[in-house]
Motif scaffolding. Sequence first.
Motif, mmCIF file in Angstrom:
data_model
loop_
_atom_site.group_PDB
_atom_site.id
_atom_site.type_symbol
_atom_site.label_atom_id
_atom_site.label_comp_id
_atom_site.label_asym_id
_atom_site.label_seq_id
_atom_site.Cartn_x
_atom_site.Cartn_y
_atom_site.Cartn_z
ATOM 1 N N ALA A 85 0.837 -1.210 0.000
ATOM 2 C CA ALA A 85 0.000 0.000 0.000
ATOM 3 C C ALA A 85 0.867 1.253 0.000
ATOM 4 O O ALA A 85 0.555 2.234 -0.660
ATOM 5 N N TRP A 86 1.986 1.202 0.734
ATOM 6 C CA TRP A 86 2.843 2.377 0.882
ATOM 7 C C TRP A 86 4.072 2.237 -0.008
ATOM 8 O O TRP A 86 5.051 1.614 0.393
ATOM 9 N N SER A 95 1.939 3.447 8.846
ATOM 10 C CA SER A 95 0.546 3.570 9.306
ATOM 11 C C SER A 95 0.459 4.037 10.753
ATOM 12 O O SER A 95 -0.411 4.835 11.103
ATOM 13 N N ARG A 132 -10.721 1.705 2.140
ATOM 14 C CA ARG A 132 -10.434 0.403 1.528
ATOM 15 C C ARG A 132 -11.101 0.229 0.163
ATOM 16 O O ARG A 132 -11.705 -0.816 -0.120
ATOM 17 N N TYR A 180 -5.403 2.848 -4.730
ATOM 18 C CA TYR A 180 -5.989 2.330 -3.492
ATOM 19 C C TYR A 180 -6.189 3.463 -2.488
ATOM 20 O O TYR A 180 -5.267 4.235 -2.223
ATOM 21 N N GLY A 190 -10.790 -3.298 -0.822
ATOM 22 C CA GLY A 190 -9.589 -3.874 -0.214
ATOM 23 C C GLY A 190 -9.936 -4.927 0.821
ATOM 24 O O GLY A 190 -10.902 -4.775 1.571
ATOM 25 N N ASP A 230 -5.583 -7.922 -4.712
ATOM 26 C CA ASP A 230 -6.147 -7.841 -3.361
ATOM 27 C C ASP A 230 -5.823 -9.112 -2.574
ATOM 28 O O ASP A 230 -5.426 -9.041 -1.402
ATOM 29 N N PRO A 282 -6.728 3.799 1.214
ATOM 30 C CA PRO A 282 -6.660 2.912 2.389
ATOM 31 C C PRO A 282 -7.721 3.190 3.449
ATOM 32 O O PRO A 282 -8.234 2.251 4.052
ATOM 33 N N THR A 283 -8.076 4.459 3.685
ATOM 34 C CA THR A 283 -9.008 4.749 4.783
ATOM 35 C C THR A 283 -10.355 4.075 4.546
ATOM 36 O O THR A 283 -10.955 3.527 5.466
#
Lengths: 160, 160
Positions: A4-5, B11, A139, A134, B151, A50, A136-137
């Motif tokens: 993700a990062w 994170s 999803r 993506y 996700g 995923d 993330p918060t």
Amino acid sequence: MTIAWGRICCSAPPHLTISIRKAAHTYAALMYRKCYTVSVPSLKYLRETDYFGMASDKDVDKFSVSRLTATRSEIIDTPYVDEFPMIFDFEVKSIVEIGGHVQFIGEIKGIKVDEDVLNEKGLPIIDKVNSFIYAPTTREYWSLKDIVGKGFSSGRVFMK
Amino acid sequence: MTIAWGRICCSAPPHLTISIRKAAHTYAALMYRKCYTVSVPSLKYLRETDYFGMASDKDVDKFSVSRLTATRSEIIDTPYVDEFPMIFDFEVKSIVEIGGHVQFIGEIKGIKVDEDVLNEKGLPIIDKVNSFIYAPTTREYWSLKDIVGKGFSSGRVFMK
């Protein structure tokens, strides 16, 4: 694994960072090999992408389950996803412990891109790569829509 | 300034990296203040965003020319763009010299988001933030289109 990062962090020479948790199975492999490949998925492989972020090779062979092909890089000693349109090879240059994540800074040593996603200048055509973003918060995976501006051009209206 | 190379890199506690060249006017300010704000633009401000990457405050007052508003952060000693929907405040924790770019790793100290872009859980609704993506190789700004997957969910088809 699915990262993700990750992001380019230097233009010249080109470097890209990835951040992973020490608990990830990939962490030990990274510390041992000091290199990594990044495979950029097209939208067609969203479910596989995923899945690679959900399962661990501690428990299961993710390539086998998802029927993706692990091909050995010609440049470094790591596998990449053969079906994905853009592949980058990196050598780790720095490791930075931040908090829950450790950041690896890698220098690009190789690039392999499907010819049918490149323009006449050899640059990737974003809607042919057809990857996704993506958030993330929430999803969510998001697709890209249109070109809405040009870099170092749209802002010219403010130049005297 | 407009940052092309920036990304969350941890994170917990949340950290974000930005990479800038030493020649950038912002570099000296960053080394002096050891903090920075990141202001995420909506599509409405694409031209202003591009302009902030073209001009330098060495030569001109970019806020004044673009008619954007510089507001002082309540948390750290730096300005943010008042018109933009999401603002983050960072304290610099590490500085990594890579090549042409220097990477600053900052820890989030404050968040300020317009209420009308948040959902009932207080998380940003991506199409209300309505920001955009930059593809540096082809110098294109791209808008986002649709949610194409979830996700830790879309990949479940491969879980036994």
